[in-house]
Design a protein around this motif. Structure first.
Motif, short mmCIF file in Angstrom:
data_model
loop_
_atom_site.label_atom_id
_atom_site.label_comp_id
_atom_site.label_asym_id
_atom_site.label_seq_id
_atom_site.Cartn_x
_atom_site.Cartn_y
_atom_site.Cartn_z
N ALA A 271 0.85 -1.18 0.00
CA ALA A 271 0.00 0.00 0.00
C ALA A 271 0.89 1.24 0.00
O ALA A 271 1.80 1.35 0.81
N PRO A 272 0.67 2.16 -0.94
CA PRO A 272 1.52 3.35 -0.98
C PRO A 272 1.28 4.22 0.26
O PRO A 272 0.18 4.28 0.78
N TYR A 273 2.32 4.85 0.71
CA TYR A 273 2.21 5.77 1.85
C TYR A 273 2.90 7.06 1.47
O TYR A 273 4.05 7.08 1.04
N ASP A 274 2.20 8.16 1.63
CA ASP A 274 2.73 9.47 1.32
C ASP A 274 2.07 10.48 2.26
O ASP A 274 0.85 10.61 2.28
N GLU A 275 2.89 11.12 3.06
CA GLU A 275 2.37 12.09 4.03
C GLU A 275 3.24 13.34 4.00
O GLU A 275 4.46 13.25 3.92
N ARG A 276 2.60 14.46 4.06
CA ARG A 276 3.32 15.72 4.12
C ARG A 276 3.02 16.35 5.47
O ARG A 276 1.88 16.66 5.78
N LEU A 277 4.07 16.50 6.27
CA LEU A 277 3.92 17.15 7.56
C LEU A 277 4.08 18.65 7.36
O LEU A 277 5.09 19.10 6.82
N THR A 278 3.08 19.40 7.73
CA THR A 278 3.11 20.85 7.54
C THR A 278 3.03 21.55 8.89
O THR A 278 2.52 21.00 9.86
N ALA A 279 3.53 22.75 8.92
CA ALA A 279 3.54 23.53 10.15
C ALA A 279 2.12 23.84 10.61
O ALA A 279 1.22 24.01 9.78
N PRO A 280 1.91 23.94 11.91
CA PRO A 280 0.58 24.27 12.42
C PRO A 280 0.18 25.70 12.06
O PRO A 280 1.02 26.54 11.74
#
Length: 155
Positions: free
Chosen positions: A6-15
């Protein structure tokens, strides 16, 4: 033939609060230039806010992916064959692993505004890194994706 992981792609962005602070920096720059007139005031507002926004975006944004048999977390690209089991960490365990349980040799993709994480053992005997700590908002999904990628990479 095993199924594709299963592909996993996450972008953590500033609050959001960080972006408000960037706007506040722009207002502060504008107020510093207020005695020099309206044009410098506007330049300070735009320039200060833009510079602060670039800084927030540069630090606050990091991408975590499992792609092509590798874990890509920020600047690091680690083949899943060099990784062991991935342990999803809740808020309390994540805090422990980034403070008093932390090993100075570990590779950490740490973002303090993300409360949960995944700790992945490094099984490569040539690598002195004991584990990789990756901040993520979806630790179970990342661990499952790493497990599936490791299973398909096995000969």
């Amino acid at each position: 033939m095993p199924p594709a992981p299963a592909p996993y792609d996450e972008r953590l962005t500033a609050p959001r609060s960080w972006w408000l602070i960037a706007a506040g920096v722009g207002v502060g720059c504008a107020l510093m230039l207020f005695p020099f007139g309206v044009l410098p005031l506007l330049c300070g507002l735009v320039g200060g806010a833009a510079l602060a926004a670039v800084c927030v975006s540069a630090y606050g944004g990091v991408r975590v992916r499992v792609v092509a048999g590798s874990l890509v977390a920020g600047e690091a690209k680690i083949p899943v064959t060099a990784l062991g089991e991935a342990e999803p960490l809740d808020e309390e365990e994540a805090r422990a692993w980034r403070t008093y349980k932390a090993d100075t040799r570990a590779h950490m993709v740490l973002r303090g505004y993300v409360p949960t994480a995944v700790r992945i053992e490094v099984t490569d005997p040539e690598d002195p890194t004991p584990y990789v700590y990756v901040s993520t908002r979806h630790p179970r999904e990342l661990a499952a994706s790493l497990h599936a990628a490791r299973e398909t990479a096995r000969p």
